[in-house]
Write an enzyme that holds these catalytic residues in place. Structure first.
Site, mmCIF file in Angstrom:
data_model
loop_
_atom_site.group_PDB
_atom_site.id
_atom_site.type_symbol
_atom_site.label_atom_id
_atom_site.label_comp_id
_atom_site.label_asym_id
_atom_site.label_seq_id
_atom_site.Cartn_x
_atom_site.Cartn_y
_atom_site.Cartn_z
ATOM 1 N N THR A 136 0.860 -1.179 0.000
ATOM 2 C CA THR A 136 0.000 0.000 0.000
ATOM 3 C C THR A 136 0.894 1.224 0.000
ATOM 4 O O THR A 136 1.923 1.232 0.681
ATOM 5 C CB THR A 136 -0.920 0.041 1.234
ATOM 6 O OG1 THR A 136 -1.380 1.378 1.455
ATOM 7 C CG2 THR A 136 -0.213 -0.417 2.490
ATOM 8 N N CYS A 169 -1.679 4.943 -5.518
ATOM 9 C CA CYS A 169 -2.507 4.134 -4.620
ATOM 10 C C CYS A 169 -2.674 2.798 -5.307
ATOM 11 O O CYS A 169 -3.003 2.751 -6.506
ATOM 12 C CB CYS A 169 -3.858 4.794 -4.357
ATOM 13 S SG CYS A 169 -4.960 3.771 -3.358
#
Length: 233
Positions: A83, A196
């Protein structure tokens, strides 16, 4: 092949992409029935998202540090935080283990610089777009980072958490992202960092007039290269 430790679950939608990419890339490199040697620790994203919203990054760092220790104990030779946003606590995670952490922003910066670009637009969560932990790391490597305006940042963030993280991909959201990308290009962006891991579920190279840099794929490519390096045991 070294064993890749995946610190995932944030969200599991993007972690599934990591697992797919690592195995596909390994098969491309080695052929036949080869797949990636990896271990996965998947956290409860609801807990992490609550800590993000409350600004309790120290507690989130502790959660991920403990997970990283578990991955090392399970045999991981290297770690990936799957992430972008939680790279805010990358230093704390790296300090908790003795194996190397492959930083996602570093693999992204290397890819951008490798294309000869210096000015990029960054899409990600509000934390990633607005705080310095990610932008600053890119800037330290010679990149100028542009982000959307306040309305654009709000749209990008909302789509990530309310749609992509729960597996929802909407055409109207793709069009909204395309408009934001167009604005970044008009402001001078030479490339777009999909900062992202879930954004790659929505946006591809076809959605941008300038090169896009899919951070999940870039991270996975770098991990496989490192895992298969000549000095691997």
């Amino acid at each position: 092949m070294r064993t890749i430790g995946l610190l995932g679950g944030m969200s599991w939608e993007s972690t599934a992409e990591y697992y797919r990419l690592l195995n596909e890339l390994t098969r491309e490199r080695l052929g036949g029935l080869h797949s990636a040697r990896c271990v996965l620790y998947s956290v409860d994203f609801a807990e992490i998202e609550r800590l993000q919203t409350e600004g309790r990054w120290d507690v989130a760092a502790d959660v991920l540090a403990e997970a990283a220790k578990a991955l090392e104990a399970a045999g991981a030779d290297m770690l990936l935080i799957c992430t972008n946003t939680m790279h805010k606590v990358a230093d704390e995670v790296a300090a908790a283990v003795s194996v190397p952490l492959l930083h996602l922003a570093d693999t992204t910066a290397a890819a951008v610089l490798g294309r000869g670009l210096r000015r990029v637009g960054l899409l990600g969560t509000a934390f990633t777009m607005e705080q310095d932990f990610y932008r600053g790391r890119l800037a330290a490597q010679g990149l100028e980072v542009l982000v959307p305006d306040a309305v654009g940042r709000s749209t990008v963030h909302r789509v990530i958490y309310e749609e992509l993280c729960v597996g929802v991909v909407r055409e109207e959201s793709r069009q909204a992202y395309q408009a934001i990308i167009k604005d970044l290009v008009a402001a001078g962006a030479e490339g777009i960092v999909l900062g992202c891991t879930e954004i790659e579920l929505l946006i591809s190279a076809d959605d941008s007039p300038v090169p896009v840099f899919p951070t999940t794929r870039l991270h996975a490519e770098a991990a496989v290269s490192q895992a298969l390096a000549d000095d691997a045991p």
